[in-house]
Design an enzyme around this catalytic site. Structure first.
Site, PDB file in Angstrom:
ATOM      1  CG  ASP A   1      -2.051   0.833   1.135  1.00 26.57           C
ATOM      2  OD1 ASP A   1      -2.412   1.459  -0.022  1.00 26.57           O
ATOM      3  OD2 ASP A   1      -2.746   1.262   2.151  1.00 26.57           O
TER       4      ASP A   1
ATOM      5  N   GLY B   1       0.203   5.529  -4.497  1.00 29.80           N
ATOM      6  CA  GLY B   1      -0.500   6.635  -4.780  1.00 29.80           C
ATOM      7  C   GLY B   1       0.114   8.070  -4.158  1.00 29.80           C
ATOM      8  NE  ARG B   2      -1.359   6.672   1.287  1.00 29.78           N
ATOM      9  CZ  ARG B   2      -1.386   5.721   2.230  1.00 29.78           C
ATOM     10  NH1 ARG B   2      -0.717   6.237   3.421  1.00 29.78           N
ATOM     11  NH2 ARG B   2      -1.449   4.414   1.796  1.00 29.78           N
TER      12      ARG B   2
ATOM     13  CB  SER C   1      -8.351  -6.087  -3.709  1.00 31.81           C
ATOM     14  OG  SER C   1      -9.213  -5.082  -4.112  1.00 31.81           O
TER      15      SER C   1
ATOM     16  CD  GLU D   1     -13.031  -5.846  -2.356  1.00 29.01           C
ATOM     17  OE1 GLU D   1     -12.116  -6.177  -2.324  1.00 29.01           O
ATOM     18  OE2 GLU D   1     -13.861  -6.864  -2.456  1.00 29.01           O
ATOM     19  CG  ASN D   2      -7.638  -2.658  -5.929  1.00 33.08           C
ATOM     20  OD1 ASN D   2      -6.544  -3.463  -5.785  1.00 33.08           O
ATOM     21  ND2 ASN D   2      -8.018  -1.539  -4.893  1.00 33.08           N
TER      22      ASN D   2
ATOM     23  NE  ARG E   1      -7.223   1.428  -6.093  1.00 30.73           N
ATOM     24  CZ  ARG E   1      -6.165   1.899  -5.381  1.00 30.73           C
ATOM     25  NH1 ARG E   1      -5.245   2.303  -5.901  1.00 30.73           N
ATOM     26  NH2 ARG E   1      -6.123   1.556  -4.187  1.00 30.73           N
TER      27      ARG E   1
ATOM     28  CD  GLU F   1       2.754 -13.545  15.988  1.00 26.33           C
ATOM     29  OE1 GLU F   1       2.831 -12.320  16.354  1.00 26.33           O
ATOM     30  OE2 GLU F   1       2.609 -14.544  16.311  1.00 26.33           O
TER      31      GLU F   1
END
Ligand code: FPP
Length: 244
Positions: free
Chosen positions: A26, A29-30, A71, A73-74, A77, A206
């Site tokens: 992730d 974009g930033r 994903s 869901e992507n 975009r 973990e």
């Protein structure tokens, strides 16, 4: 200091390392925005880093790694961003077919392929076949979502006529059927959530969260995550007997 950290992580005994690492990439974009660049530049840098980190996991001899690239869901975009990611994917797969080298891994594409173009599906088949002899597995999650994967598993079980279902029945109908459970999930980009990634397989994983944006996530950061894992006390629901 950094060098010691690298050596320490690489030289950990194999049984101290995770067998299966899942990575949520992730922050592309930033990363681009911080540099005044279009989002595509972030995804491009992200794809480059995916190659670097994938290879480094072979140095660590990690049995299975799963990278969350796209994903279910992507697709929401903007159209041009989705097209850009698809074309990066085609470039990557084509490059792999022409430039494959010794240091590589057995590719598996997990997720529902129906949504992809015939060209991408053909490349996925070719890359999977041509890489099948490499010992370390790399799952690239594309049009992947855990909820979809679980629905698919239940549908397959219903087709088999099952009237009762065990955890093992479900596990053997997941995309990761023949692979160990996830031991360590790494998420870059500062968010602390799973986003529909390997929900069933991560039951006892973990978690390693970092603010680093994916294109900046380095080999040293992988070492750090593996060392973090090695020092975790895993109980799998049981208790550890301690001396008083
Ligand atoms: C998340 O960052 C990133 C994605 C949804 C796409 C990941 C894609 C790649 C790493 C490239 C894949 C290509 C290949 C060849 C594997 P984001 O865009 O949500 O970042 P943000 O949260 O900063 O906006």
């Amino acid at each position: 200091m950094k060098k010691n950290l690298i050596n320490e992580a690489l030289s950990l005994p194999h049984e101290k390392k995770p067998r299966h690492i899942g990575i949520i990439m992730d922050g592309n974009g930033r990363w681009a925005k911080k540099r005044g660049l279009p989002r595509l530049a972030g995804h491009k840098a992200g794809a480059e880093n995916f190659k670097r980190i994938g290879e480094y996991l072979i140095d660590h001899n990690i049995e299975v790694s799963t990278f969350y690239a796209f994903s279910t869901e992507n697709w929401k975009r903007p159209k041009d961003e989705v097209e850009n990611i698809m074309s990066l994917l085609v470039d990557y797969l084509e490059e792999w077919m022409t430039m494959r080298k010794d240091k590589n891994m057995h590719f598996r594409f997990i997720g529902d392929r129906v949504a992809f173009s015939p060209r991408i599906r053909e490349l996925m088949d070719k890359v999977e076949e041509a890489s099948a002899h490499y010992p370390n597995v790399l799952n690239l999650a594309l049009n992947y979502g855990s909820r979809d994967e679980l629905c698919r598993a239940y549908e397959l079980l219903m087709k088999e006529g099952k009237t009762s279902v065990s955890p093992e029945d479900i596990a053997r109908h997941l995309y990761t059927a023949d692979q160990p459970d996830v031991d360590l999930v790494i998420r870059t980009g500062g968010e602390m959530r799973l986003s529909n990634f390997l929900l069933y397989q991560s039951a006892y994983a973990e978690f390693y969260f970092t603010d680093k944006l994916w294109p900046d996530f380095s080999k040293e950061d992988i070492d750090d995550a593996i060392l973090y894992f090695a020092h975790r006390e895993r109980r799998f629901g049981g208790v550890i007997e301690r001396n008083p």
